[in-house]
Write a protein that holds these residues in place. Sequence first.
Motif, PDB file in Angstrom:
ATOM      1  N   PRO A 181      -1.038  26.142 -32.658  1.00 33.84           N
ATOM      2  CA  PRO A 181       0.151  26.727 -33.036  1.00 33.84           C
ATOM      3  C   PRO A 181       1.420  26.529 -32.150  1.00 33.84           C
ATOM      4  N   GLY A 182       2.478  25.878 -32.447  1.00 35.11           N
ATOM      5  CA  GLY A 182       3.657  25.821 -31.530  1.00 35.11           C
ATOM      6  C   GLY A 182       4.585  26.889 -31.764  1.00 35.11           C
ATOM      7  N   GLU A 183       5.929  26.509 -31.459  1.00 36.03           N
ATOM      8  CA  GLU A 183       6.911  27.777 -31.578  1.00 36.03           C
ATOM      9  C   GLU A 183       8.053  26.946 -32.528  1.00 36.03           C
ATOM     10  N   ALA A 184       7.733  26.094 -33.177  1.00 36.02           N
ATOM     11  CA  ALA A 184       8.744  25.438 -34.056  1.00 36.02           C
ATOM     12  C   ALA A 184       8.849  26.250 -35.203  1.00 36.02           C
ATOM     13  N   GLY A 185      10.235  26.525 -35.710  1.00 33.04           N
ATOM     14  CA  GLY A 185      10.587  27.400 -36.566  1.00 33.04           C
ATOM     15  C   GLY A 185      10.115  26.939 -37.974  1.00 33.04           C
ATOM     16  N   ARG A 226       4.075  17.983 -24.543  1.00 32.02           N
ATOM     17  CA  ARG A 226       5.475  17.305 -24.130  1.00 32.02           C
ATOM     18  C   ARG A 226       6.434  17.413 -25.187  1.00 32.02           C
ATOM     19  N   THR A 227       5.978  17.963 -26.465  1.00 32.75           N
ATOM     20  CA  THR A 227       6.908  18.219 -27.476  1.00 32.75           C
ATOM     21  C   THR A 227       6.860  19.376 -28.113  1.00 32.75           C
ATOM     22  N   GLU A 228       8.077  19.935 -28.948  1.00 34.75           N
ATOM     23  CA  GLU A 228       7.843  21.115 -29.524  1.00 34.75           C
ATOM     24  C   GLU A 228       7.502  20.634 -31.187  1.00 34.75           C
ATOM     25  N   ARG A 229       7.500  19.514 -31.346  1.00 37.15           N
ATOM     26  CA  ARG A 229       7.180  19.106 -32.846  1.00 37.15           C
ATOM     27  C   ARG A 229       5.829  18.798 -33.094  1.00 37.15           C
ATOM     28  N   PRO A 230       5.347  19.119 -34.245  1.00 34.70           N
ATOM     29  CA  PRO A 230       4.082  18.917 -34.677  1.00 34.70           C
ATOM     30  C   PRO A 230       3.626  17.422 -34.577  1.00 34.70           C
ATOM     31  N   ILE A 231       2.469  17.378 -34.143  1.00 32.73           N
ATOM     32  CA  ILE A 231       1.568  16.045 -34.066  1.00 32.73           C
ATOM     33  C   ILE A 231       0.221  16.076 -34.778  1.00 32.73           C
ATOM     34  N   THR A 232       0.258  14.949 -35.730  1.00 36.71           N
ATOM     35  CA  THR A 232      -0.887  15.132 -36.583  1.00 36.71           C
ATOM     36  C   THR A 232      -1.996  14.013 -35.953  1.00 36.71           C
ATOM     37  N   PHE A 233      -3.182  14.196 -36.296  1.00 37.56           N
ATOM     38  CA  PHE A 233      -4.098  12.946 -35.888  1.00 37.56           C
ATOM     39  C   PHE A 233      -5.082  12.704 -37.188  1.00 37.56           C
TER      40      PHE A 233
END
Length: 542
Positions: free
Chosen positions: A293-297, A448-455
Amino acid sequence: MSVSVTFGEEKPAEQAAETARRLAAEGVHEALAAGDPTLWGPEAEPEAAIRLGWLTLSRTSRELLPELGKLVERVRAEGLDHVVLAGMGGSSLAPEVITATADVPLTVLDTTDPGQVRRALDDRLDRTILVVASKSGGTVETDSHRRIYEKAFRDAGINPAERIIVVTDPESPLEQTARDAGYQVFLADPNVGGRYSALTAFGLVPSALAGADVERLLDDAAAVQPLLSQAEGNPGLDLGAALGAAALSGRDKLVLEDSLSEINGLPDWIEQLVAESTGKQGKGILPVVGAEPGEAGDELVAGIDSDGALTVSGPLGAQFLVWEYATAVAGRVLGIDPFDQPNVAESKENTGKLLDQPELPVGTPILVDGPVEVYGELPGSEAPKDLSDVFTRLLEAIPSDGYLAIMAYLDREAAFDAPHAEGASFEEMTEAWSAADPATLRAQLAVRTERPITFGWGPRFLHSTGQYHKGGPQNGVFLQITGAVEEDVEVPGKPYTLGRLQLAQALGDQGALARRGRPTVRLHLTDRAAGVARLLAAAREV
């Protein structure tokens, strides 16, 4: 044991409670439990009217158990202990979760990668039982697997009719083909869509053959069933209200976390259910699986027996039913039809057209970085300097409310062939596997980003998040990975090989995304092992 939905954050709890009260006042809980097809509006009603059979599967699927029990006895008596499932999307994801949770072996072929298919063929063919599962009866990947195995069995002096079991809908093309060939056929409920089919023959037949207790799944679903018609204490209503309300408030990235759960792999199944059901008309909920989980709102963390903004706890059979009910509720909240998939066919049609061409139109690379060729268009007027520059530009291109999707049309088991020192510890072997796994790229770019990355593995994801990619919000950036094929596999009776089909599927989906103005770059590995190593090295340099 039933299913419980609890909240670890105040705001999602308040939004869910308010939305659930409104839905209950509208009688949604009772109407859905009763199978009312009018809940999603007049345009959705015709499809919904033939897609609500999943609500009663805990009872109706028991009709399969006697015949299934006899089949399992026969297979055991004949010593057929290698169960292979050829199926895509809803025909493979549920059995994969069921068998992984039960800790029984099942080889799943939801790929067109020649290496992955060849690995399955080379494994105990003399003791293999193949389940061919396709709702439509015309799934190109599954049709290819059937043809390949039929030839392999015949070449080995084995009668395919003794080794192939078919699961399909009544009157599908596959049913007639199977009956003509003398295969045993299990017919699924035609009033259940593929992604809602976990408790139909699609989920139960391969899982039972592998050794899972499928009757228990039905028992657990039956135990939660009475709650789904209630206004209070209804886990499906509470979960659906939470998902829908959170998405409407901007938290439309659903991070699925299951590190503490005894259920193995449920987020992969939820990913298809939620993404394909909600990702349309420029709306949707994007599941993010296997990521921290990131910190993206705009993220909402849902834990399967794990802590999150909300936590869903309970046995697997009940979880299947509750998530299906919740997804239907979320569709109502979002104002979309949760039972259609209007954009899935486009990539399939593109693939068919490409296969009709003498040569696949791969284009000209804009960059060659060692064993990696780069195709497509990148933001900016200058050509990229190297692969690290490609990654940097892709990350910078993600909108503030967007995501990056990595889609690998490769062998998802190849990393386990990575060499390691003799006598290596499990930790050392895991490190070697990770260094050879293209899925590691997601974790390296995620920091390297605050945005979600899917695979997603292609073409598997085309039957899952592929609908969301094309029908959901216009905020995705897409990175395809394809690879050279050293040893291809012919598809008997067809004018193409698996390798050609795999590349055509990637190009077909790339075309569908490009037509929508969605940034898409394809990385082609001219040497797969060296190419993966270069990808991961370049990601570390970003």
